[in-house]
Write an enzyme that holds these catalytic residues in place. Structure first.
Site, PDB file in Angstrom:
ATOM      1  N   GLY A  61       0.786  -1.228   0.000  1.00 28.39           N
ATOM      2  CA  GLY A  61       0.000   0.000   0.000  1.00 28.39           C
ATOM      3  C   GLY A  61       0.816   1.275   0.000  1.00 28.39           C
ATOM      4  O   GLY A  61       1.840   1.390  -0.688  1.00 28.39           O
ATOM      5  N   TYR A 214     -10.793   3.434  15.845  1.00 32.95           N
ATOM      6  CA  TYR A 214     -10.007   3.796  14.653  1.00 32.95           C
ATOM      7  C   TYR A 214      -9.927   5.321  14.542  1.00 32.95           C
ATOM      8  O   TYR A 214      -8.847   5.889  14.362  1.00 32.95           O
ATOM      9  CB  TYR A 214     -10.622   3.212  13.377  1.00 32.95           C
ATOM     10  CG  TYR A 214      -9.824   3.582  12.141  1.00 32.95           C
ATOM     11  CD1 TYR A 214      -8.698   2.860  11.783  1.00 32.95           C
ATOM     12  CD2 TYR A 214     -10.182   4.683  11.355  1.00 32.95           C
ATOM     13  CE1 TYR A 214      -7.943   3.216  10.676  1.00 32.95           C
ATOM     14  CE2 TYR A 214      -9.432   5.049  10.251  1.00 32.95           C
ATOM     15  CZ  TYR A 214      -8.321   4.306   9.908  1.00 32.95           C
ATOM     16  OH  TYR A 214      -7.568   4.671   8.816  1.00 32.95           O
TER      17      TYR A 214
END
Length: 328
Positions: A61, A214
């Site tokens: 990524g 998160y």
């Protein structure tokens, strides 16, 4: 009566599913039109010959593309990840595309403080300097669970683990100044709502906790950059950033139905590639004009506003003290 009740229950679930999909689509459309209408590109041509860069999560990524770009500029790049096999493939790829053979792998598991301490000890023994530290590795969409250290998994991987790692590498960064620390946050930090007393805990039911922590982990990244800017020497640049909406596998742990919707929207709205998502990271690593910029938040290679809560110096200090306590 029973069948009727089941029918209405399924209808409610279906309508909720549609509502979540529509709200997600509208939110992403707003973001693409109002915020990410132009994709930022790092324009600096700075070379990094003789410098050492450490990229967590550098085998896939955004991390992989960041490591590739830093290697292309001549840096010796250390990829810090859990997966040795995937890292070996990443290194082979980077060497083949950049011609720089100074790309290495070191094992690091941010969900275990013991692994972080071993990594830092080994790094400090092997390398005589650290010019760029990219805290990129992160997780999202995982079912709430505690690590072996008794901390919420996502909070530890995304924040407490990098916090400890950076603390243990600080002397190397100071010895190598001017040096840089880059913290990959997210626009989702705007949805963070920190309670310092429960910063390391799982809060709420499964789905709420999944997103709650998160978002908080990314808000902590912004607060952390501000704290480091106050506590480290001026010659160390430290900033956080939002990489944009990037199609990566970070949310592979989301519920299957939601992941399918998310991936469909990624294609529909032309989400960034990992290479495009790495541009602001690379900008903060190399651009001359940000060497003396500290404690700021960036997106599309430009300084932008972060959540107003991050200007609360008392909160910044309390989160810092809690983090020191939990990682000691």
């Amino acid at each position: 009566m029973f069948l009727t009740a089941v029918y209405y229950l399924l209808l409610i679930v279906f309508n909720l599913y549609i509502a979540i999909c529509l709200l997600t689509l509208l939110g992403l459309l707003y973001y693409k039109i109002r915020i990410e209408s132009v994709k930022g590109v790092c324009k600096s041509n700075a070379r990094l010959d003789g410098k050492i860069a450490l990229v967590t999560g550098g085998n896939q990524g955004i991390g992989l593309e960041t490591a590739r770009e830093l290697a292309a500029r001549g840096a010796r790049v250390i990829i810090a990840c859990r997966g040795a096999e995937k890292s070996a493939e990443a290194i082979q790829d980077i060497v083949a595309t950049t011609g720089n053979k100074q790309v290495e792998y070191m094992h690091l598991d941010l969900s275990k403080f013991s692994s972080i301490r071993k990594f830092a000890a080994d790094f400090n023994n092997i390398y005589d300097r650290l010019d760029i530290l990219v805290n990129n590795a992160g997780r999202g969409g995982d079912k709430p669970k505690y690590t072996v250290d008794g901390i919420d998994f996502v909070m530890q991987v995304n924040y407490f683990g990098p916090f400890l790692l950076t603390k243990l590498l600080t002397e190397k960064l100071i010895a190598s100044k001017p040096s840089r620390i880059v913290i990959v946050s997210s626009i989702l930090h705007f949805f963070g709502n920190i309670n310092v007393d429960t910063l390391d805990k799982i809060v709420g039911h499964s789905l709420k906790a999944m997103f709650y922590n998160y978002n908080n982990s990314k808000l902590c990244g912004v607060l952390w950059a501000k704290a480091l800017a106050k506590k480290l020497p001026e010659e160390i640049s430290v900033n956080s950033l939002h990489p944009g909406l990037v199609r990566t596998n970070i949310f592979n742990k989301l519920p299957p139905w939601f992941r399918k919707v998310f991936m469909f929207l990624c294609d529909l709205l032309n989400f960034k590639t990992p290479k495009e998502g790495a541009q602001t990271v690379v900008h903060l690593c190399v651009a001359e004009e940000v060497q003396n910029v500290r404690g700021k938040y960036f997106s599309e290679c430009c300084e932008v506003k972060h959540k107003g809560l991050a200007n609360n110096e008392d909160l910044v200090e309390r989160v810092w003290n809690k983090s020191v306590e939990l990682t000691s």
